[in-house]
Design an enzyme around this catalytic site. Structure first.
Site, mmCIF file in Angstrom:
data_model
loop_
_atom_site.group_PDB
_atom_site.id
_atom_site.type_symbol
_atom_site.label_atom_id
_atom_site.label_comp_id
_atom_site.label_asym_id
_atom_site.label_seq_id
_atom_site.Cartn_x
_atom_site.Cartn_y
_atom_site.Cartn_z
ATOM 1 N N LEU A 1 -6.632 9.084 14.656
ATOM 2 C CA LEU A 1 -7.530 8.794 13.551
ATOM 3 C C LEU A 1 -6.703 8.594 12.292
ATOM 4 O O LEU A 1 -5.673 9.239 12.104
ATOM 5 C CB LEU A 1 -8.510 9.958 13.341
ATOM 6 C CG LEU A 1 -9.434 10.287 14.514
ATOM 7 C CD1 LEU A 1 -10.252 11.535 14.191
ATOM 8 C CD2 LEU A 1 -10.336 9.120 14.847
ATOM 9 N N ASP A 2 -7.174 7.702 11.427
ATOM 10 C CA ASP A 2 -6.523 7.523 10.132
ATOM 11 C C ASP A 2 -6.594 8.829 9.346
ATOM 12 O O ASP A 2 -7.516 9.630 9.540
ATOM 13 C CB ASP A 2 -7.231 6.440 9.299
ATOM 14 C CG ASP A 2 -7.133 5.056 9.889
ATOM 15 O OD1 ASP A 2 -6.292 4.844 10.784
ATOM 16 O OD2 ASP A 2 -7.896 4.180 9.441
ATOM 17 N N ARG A 3 -5.663 8.985 8.440
ATOM 18 C CA ARG A 3 -5.708 10.134 7.537
ATOM 19 C C ARG A 3 -7.072 10.135 6.839
ATOM 20 O O ARG A 3 -7.579 9.087 6.454
ATOM 21 C CB ARG A 3 -4.598 10.022 6.500
ATOM 22 C CG ARG A 3 -4.660 11.145 5.459
ATOM 23 C CD ARG A 3 -3.625 10.966 4.413
ATOM 24 N NE ARG A 3 -2.323 11.235 5.028
ATOM 25 C CZ ARG A 3 -1.176 10.948 4.465
ATOM 26 N NH1 ARG A 3 -1.138 10.362 3.300
ATOM 27 N NH2 ARG A 3 -0.044 11.239 5.079
#
Length: 176
Positions: free
Chosen positions: A4-6
């Site tokens: 997942l993206d930050r």
């Protein structure tokens, strides 16, 4: 297996050993793993659902940012459905066919609907305070559901993840 993206919340897949990892990575490439996200975005939608099919590549001069790139980008497909629309804000459910870096964020921004709080792709730096202590930092994106076949037992598995408290409070405020 996936990441997942930050500042994106929700479900991700971890393998316990290399054999499972190999099988799950293959399933991911063959699009046998289904992922569903919730997002709060800016703007009003003419259509209640749609598909964004636009290739994504690296933004020149940046190791982090991505952009729509019809010449050098890799195919990226995102399906969306509007769950709620209020004024200039919409709650969407999104399904990915592909899994490019920042795919949802780039696709939504490219259509004029950046995610709330996504300062990298145009959604501003939205901060929401509730109970004098909770803030939403970063983009309003949550990996809500995952479906896969277990690599050893071949059992169909379905996982759902509740919204984090701050995301839920923001939705309540928007609906308010």
């Amino acid at each position: 297996i996936n990441r997942l993206d930050r500042d994106t919340t929700g479900l991700t897949i971890l393998a316990k050993h290399m054999v499972s990892c190999s099988i799950l990575q293959s399933d991911m490439m063959e699009r046998k793993i289904s992922r569903e996200y919730l997002a709060i975005v800016e703007g009003e939608f003419e259509n209640a659902e749609g598909t964004i099919d636009a290739p994504i590549g690296r933004k020149e001069g940046s190791t982090i940012e991505r952009m729509i790139d019809f010449e050098n980008g890799e195919r990226a497909v995102t399906h969306y459905r509007v769950l709620e629309q209020k004024e200039n804000i919409a709650l969407l459910v999104l399904k990915l066919e592909t899994g490019r870096t920042h795919q949802i964020r780039v696709h939504m921004s490219s259509t004029g609907h950046p995610l709330l709080g996504d300062s990298v792709y145009g959604g501003g730096n939205t901060k929401f305070e509730a109970n004098n202590s909770k803030y939403i930092h970063g983009q309003c994106l949550h990996a809500k559901e995952l479906e896969l076949i277990h690599p050893r037992t071949h059992e169909h598995m379905h996982f759902e993840c509740e919204l984090p408290e701050d995301f839920g409070l923001l939705l309540k405020k928007l609906r308010g």
